[in-house]
Design an enzyme around this catalytic site. Structure first.
Site, PDB file in Angstrom:
ATOM      1  N   SER A   1       0.827  -1.204   0.000  1.00 54.29           N
ATOM      2  CA  SER A   1       0.000   0.000   0.000  1.00 54.29           C
ATOM      3  C   SER A   1       0.856   1.246   0.000  1.00 54.29           C
ATOM      4  O   SER A   1       1.975   1.247   0.538  1.00 54.29           O
ATOM      5  CB  SER A   1      -0.861  -0.038   1.266  1.00 54.29           C
ATOM      6  OG  SER A   1      -1.481   1.193   1.483  1.00 54.29           O
TER       7      SER A   1
ATOM      8  N   TYR B   1      -2.397  -1.235  10.910  1.00 53.12           N
ATOM      9  CA  TYR B   1      -2.625  -1.782   9.571  1.00 53.12           C
ATOM     10  C   TYR B   1      -1.446  -1.444   8.657  1.00 53.12           C
ATOM     11  O   TYR B   1      -0.892  -2.316   7.980  1.00 53.12           O
ATOM     12  CB  TYR B   1      -3.936  -1.238   8.966  1.00 53.12           C
ATOM     13  CG  TYR B   1      -3.996  -1.476   7.480  1.00 53.12           C
ATOM     14  CD1 TYR B   1      -4.228  -2.748   6.971  1.00 53.12           C
ATOM     15  CD2 TYR B   1      -3.742  -0.443   6.566  1.00 53.12           C
ATOM     16  CE1 TYR B   1      -4.227  -2.992   5.607  1.00 53.12           C
ATOM     17  CE2 TYR B   1      -3.741  -0.670   5.205  1.00 53.12           C
ATOM     18  CZ  TYR B   1      -3.979  -1.948   4.724  1.00 53.12           C
ATOM     19  OH  TYR B   1      -3.959  -2.183   3.373  1.00 53.12           O
TER      20      TYR B   1
ATOM     21  N   LYS C   1       1.685  -3.855   6.595  1.00 55.47           N
ATOM     22  CA  LYS C   1       2.141  -3.821   5.194  1.00 55.47           C
ATOM     23  C   LYS C   1       3.641  -3.555   5.143  1.00 55.47           C
ATOM     24  O   LYS C   1       4.374  -4.203   4.394  1.00 55.47           O
ATOM     25  CB  LYS C   1       1.383  -2.734   4.420  1.00 55.47           C
ATOM     26  CG  LYS C   1      -0.086  -3.011   4.261  1.00 55.47           C
ATOM     27  CD  LYS C   1      -0.324  -4.238   3.385  1.00 55.47           C
ATOM     28  CE  LYS C   1      -1.754  -4.709   3.402  1.00 55.47           C
ATOM     29  NZ  LYS C   1      -1.971  -5.996   2.788  1.00 55.47           N
TER      30      LYS C   1
END
Ligand code: NAD
Ligand code: WQD
Length: 338
Positions: free
Chosen positions: A124, A149, A153
Site C-alpha cells: 500500500s 494496519y 504492510k
C-alpha cells in the site's frame, strides 16, 4: 498450473480473478469470507464464463493450506488476504498483526515447503507515511506508519524482501496500491464494506443511494489547492490488470521487484465529489468535519517504473471510476445481500 489468489472473494481479489481468467490463467481462490461473500465468485464466473475453484480457508490454518497445496498445482500466489480497516487496526492491533503478519508467515512457509516460491503481495501507499515530496517513486523512503494496519504492510514488505534475499529462488513482487475505487463495468461485482464505510468512495455511493444522509469531509484546511485531502484514485480494473502484468516478472525470475500502482494524478475530496455529481447526476450533500487522525495532506504516485518494466499503465480516469462505482452501488444497494 494455477495461480492461487488468497482473499480472492474480496474487492480487489474478485476483480483480479476476472482479469486472470480473461488472460487465460487457471485460478484457485482461498478466502475465509471474513470480509466478503462467496457470491462475488459466482458473479465472477458469470462474467468470465469460467469456473473458479474455491476453498473456504484461513491463511492461519496450516492444515487447510497444506491440503490446498497438495491438491492443486500452484505456480504463484497472489496474496490479498488480510484485514484492512485502518481505524479498527488501532483498536485491535493484536488481531491485525496476527491475521496479516502471522497469517502471511504461515502461508509463505507452506509455499516454500511445496516448492512454490513466487508471491505477488498487496502492499500500500501507506508505507510512504507522510512523504517529503510527491509524487512518490519506489525509491522514496518508507516512513513511520500512523496505524497498525500500515505497519503490517510495511513489516510484510520487509519480511518478504528478507526471505527473497536469503533464498534467491524466490520471486517477490510488492505492489503498492494507491486508492482503489470503481467496479467492474458489468456492475455485478464491487466494493462491499461492512457497516459504515471507512473510505471515501463507498461513503459517497452510500450517500448517493440514500443509505446515509450526507458525506462528512474530514478537514478543508490541508495544504492542497482547495484545502481537502488529495489522493491518487485508481480504477480497480486497472489495478487488477497490474497483477496480471506483474506475473511477467515472476516468469522472468526477476527476484525482488517493487511497483507503485497509481494513475499519477491527484484529486481532492471535493474534486471527487464534483466529478461524481457530474458523471452520475446525483447530488452529494456534505459538511466539513474535523480532520481525521493520521490523514496526510496529499499523496500520488509516480508509476513510471510499472509502465517501463511491466508495460502497465492506468487506462481509466476518474469519471469512469465514478460511473462504475455508481453502477455497482445503484444496482446492488445492499452489496451481495441483494
Ligand atoms: P477485502 O477485505 O475486500 O479483501 C480481503 C479478503 O481477504 C476478504 O475477502 C477477506 O475475507 C479475506 N481474508 C482476510 N483475512 C483472511 C484470512 N486470515 N484468511 C483468508 N482470507 C482472509 O479488501 P481489498 O480492498 O480487496 O484488499 C485486498 C488487499 O489489498 C488487502 O491485503 C489490503 O490490505 C490491500 N490493499 C487494499 C487497499 C484498498 O484501499 N482497498 C489499498 C492498498 C492495499
Ligand atoms: C481519502 C480522502 C480522507 C472518508 C486508506 C488507507 C490506505 C489505503 C487506502 C489500504 C482523505 C477523505 C474519507 C470520508 C473524507 N488502504 N475522506 N470523508 O485514507 O487515503 O487511504 O485507504 O491500504 O492505507 O489509509 O483513503 O478513502 O479513507 O480517504 O473526507 O468519509 O478522503 O480524509 O483525504 P486514505 P480514504
Amino acid at each position: 498450473m494455477a495461480i492461487l489468489v488468497t482473499g480472492g472473494a474480496g474487492y480487489i481479489g474478485s476483480h483480479t480473478v476476472v482479469e486472470l481468467q480473461n488472460a487465460g490463467y487457471d485460478v484457485v481462490v482461498l478466502d475465509n469470507l471474513s470480509n466478503s461473500s462467496e457470491k462475488s465468485l459466482e458473479r465472477v464466473e458469470k462474467i468470465t464464463g469460467k469456473k473458479v475453484t474455491f476453498y473456504k480457508a484461513d491463511i492461519l490454518d496450516r492444515e487447510a493450506l497444506e491440503e490446498i497445496f497438495n491438491k492443486e498445482q500452484i505456480e504463484c500466489v497472489i496474496h490479498f488476504a488480510g484485514l484492512k480497516a485502518v481505524g479498527e487496526s488501532v483498536a485491535k492491533p493484536w488481531e491485525y498483526y496476527q491475521n496479516n503478519v502471522a497469517g502471511t508467515l504461515i502461508l509463505v512457509d507452506v509455499m516454500r515447503q511445496h516448492g512454490v516460491k513466487n508471491i505477488i503481495f498487496s502492499s500500500s501507499s501507506t508505507v510512504y507515511g507522510m512523504p517529503d515530496a510527491i509524487p512518490v517513486t519506489e525509491k522514496s523512503p518508507k516512513k513511520d506508519c500512523t496505524n497498525p494496519y500500515g505497519w503490517t504492510k510495511s513489516m510484510l514488505e520487509q519480511i518478504l524482501s528478507d526471505i527473497q534475499k536469503a533464498d534467491p529462488e524466490w520471486n517477490v513482487i510488492l505492489l503498492r496500491y494507491f486508492n482503489p475505487i470503481g467496479a467492474h463495468q458489468s456492475g455485478t461485482i464491487g466494493e462491499n464494506p461492512n457497516g459504515i464505510p471507512n473510505n471515501l468512495m463507498p461513503y459517497i455511493t452510500q450517500v448517493a443511494v440514500g443509505k446515509r444522509p450526507e458525506l462528512g469531509i474530514f478537514g478543508n484546511d490541508y495544504n492542497t489547492p482547495d484545502g481537502t485531502g488529495v489522493r491518487d484514485y485508481i480504477h480497480v480494473v486497472d489495478l487488477a490488470d497490474g497483477h496480471v502484468k506483474a506475473l511477467k516478472k515472476v516468469q522472468e525470475n526477476a527476484g525482488l521487484c517493487i511497483y507503485n500502482l497509481g494513475t499519477g494524478v491527484g484529486y481532492s475530496v471535493l474534486d471527487l465529489v464534483k466529478t461524481f455529481e457530474e458523471t452520475t447526476g446525483v447530488k452529494i450533500p456534505y459538511s466539513i468535519k474535523e480532520r481525521r487522525a493520521g490523514d496526510i495532506d496529499a499523496n500520488y504516485a509516480d508509476a513510471t517504473k510499472a509502465k517501463e518494466e511491466l508495460g502497465w499503465e492506468a487506462k481509466y480516469g476518474v469519471k469512469e471510476m465514478c460511473a462504475d462505482s455508481w453502477r455497482w452501488q445503484s444496482q446492488n444497494p445492499n452489496g451481495y445481500e441483494d
